[in-house]
Design a protein around this motif. Structure first.
Motif, PDB file in Angstrom:
ATOM      1  N   ASP A  83       0.828  -1.208   0.000  1.00  0.00           N
ATOM      2  CA  ASP A  83       0.000   0.000   0.000  1.00  0.00           C
ATOM      3  C   ASP A  83       0.862   1.258   0.000  1.00  0.00           C
ATOM      4  O   ASP A  83       0.601   2.201  -0.748  1.00  0.00           O
ATOM      5  N   GLU A  84       1.889   1.265   0.822  1.00  0.00           N
ATOM      6  CA  GLU A  84       2.790   2.413   0.891  1.00  0.00           C
ATOM      7  C   GLU A  84       3.539   2.605  -0.439  1.00  0.00           C
ATOM      8  O   GLU A  84       3.705   3.733  -0.912  1.00  0.00           O
ATOM      9  N   THR A  85       3.962   1.509  -1.041  1.00  0.00           N
ATOM     10  CA  THR A  85       4.672   1.596  -2.317  1.00  0.00           C
ATOM     11  C   THR A  85       3.756   2.161  -3.400  1.00  0.00           C
ATOM     12  O   THR A  85       4.166   3.043  -4.167  1.00  0.00           O
ATOM     13  N   VAL A  86       2.529   1.686  -3.467  1.00  0.00           N
ATOM     14  CA  VAL A  86       1.577   2.211  -4.452  1.00  0.00           C
ATOM     15  C   VAL A  86       1.373   3.703  -4.216  1.00  0.00           C
ATOM     16  O   VAL A  86       1.426   4.505  -5.158  1.00  0.00           O
ATOM     17  N   ALA A  87       1.166   4.106  -2.974  1.00  0.00           N
ATOM     18  CA  ALA A  87       0.969   5.525  -2.658  1.00  0.00           C
ATOM     19  C   ALA A  87       2.197   6.352  -3.020  1.00  0.00           C
ATOM     20  O   ALA A  87       2.083   7.443  -3.590  1.00  0.00           O
ATOM     21  N   ASN A  88       3.385   5.838  -2.717  1.00  0.00           N
ATOM     22  CA  ASN A  88       4.619   6.577  -2.999  1.00  0.00           C
ATOM     23  C   ASN A  88       4.904   6.707  -4.485  1.00  0.00           C
ATOM     24  O   ASN A  88       5.503   7.699  -4.923  1.00  0.00           O
ATOM     25  N   GLU A  89       4.532   5.723  -5.259  1.00  0.00           N
ATOM     26  CA  GLU A  89       4.853   5.724  -6.686  1.00  0.00           C
ATOM     27  C   GLU A  89       3.786   6.396  -7.552  1.00  0.00           C
ATOM     28  O   GLU A  89       4.049   6.676  -8.724  1.00  0.00           O
ATOM     29  N   LEU A  90       2.628   6.674  -7.001  1.00  0.00           N
ATOM     30  CA  LEU A  90       1.538   7.241  -7.790  1.00  0.00           C
ATOM     31  C   LEU A  90       1.947   8.539  -8.488  1.00  0.00           C
ATOM     32  O   LEU A  90       1.791   8.675  -9.705  1.00  0.00           O
TER      33      LEU A  90
END
Length: 169
Positions: free
Chosen positions: A105-112
């Protein structure tokens, strides 16, 4: 200059052999073990795995955003194929490194943001005007990692952060 600086392959083979001998109970010269660099290399493996996850997630989001916003029709199949390959890569990575699941979840949020900027730049290079505002696009972990594609029905809620492995074993 130590083997670490001169030839990392020679250094890793030597250090691995020393560690295996020590693990087997054999005495080794403690001074030959390069503990500082051994620790650094172990940590770098984890950073590398996270980097691979971030890269694949960024690529998926970029291509999902292009599928959602780009008016172009010809490259769509290629974008979908890229998403499928990256999802398979992530599935294999998560099987090899299951602890990365807690970071999805954090990776998706950071890469958006990065991925949306890449999608915008790509469309600009191709003189395409997005059909929808890229800054309004949001994807959940489920959308990024699951079987969903823009245009498929129903569209999962972007607030949903559940992740089920894409593995179909």
């Amino acid at each position: 200059m130590s083997d670490y600086e001169a030839d990392i392959l020679v250094w890793t083979e030597h250090q691995a052999a020393l560690l295996r001998r020590r693990a087997a109970g054999e005495l080794v010269n403690e001074a030959d073990l390069d503990w500082t660099n051994i620790a650094e290399e172990i940590e770098s493996v984890g950073r590398s795995e996270r980097s691979v996850l971030s890269s694949r997630v960024r690529t998926i989001i970029e291509h999902l955003a292009k599928l959602e916003a780009s008016p172009a029709s010809k490259p769509r199949i290629g974008w979908q194929e890229t998403v499928l390959r990256c999802r398979a890569d992530i599935d294999a990575l998560l099987q090899a490194t299951p602890s990365l699941r807690r970071e999805l979840d954090e990776t998706v949020a950071n890469e958006l943001g990065r991925a949306l900027r890449l999608a915008a730049a790509s469309m600009k290079l191709h003189c395409e005007a997005p059909r929808i505002a890229l800054e309004d696009i949001r994807f959940s972990s489920e959308q990024v990692l699951g079987p969903w594609f823009p245009g498929s029905t129903p569209r999962p809620s972007p607030r949903s952060t559940a992740f089920a492995s894409t593995s179909r074993n």
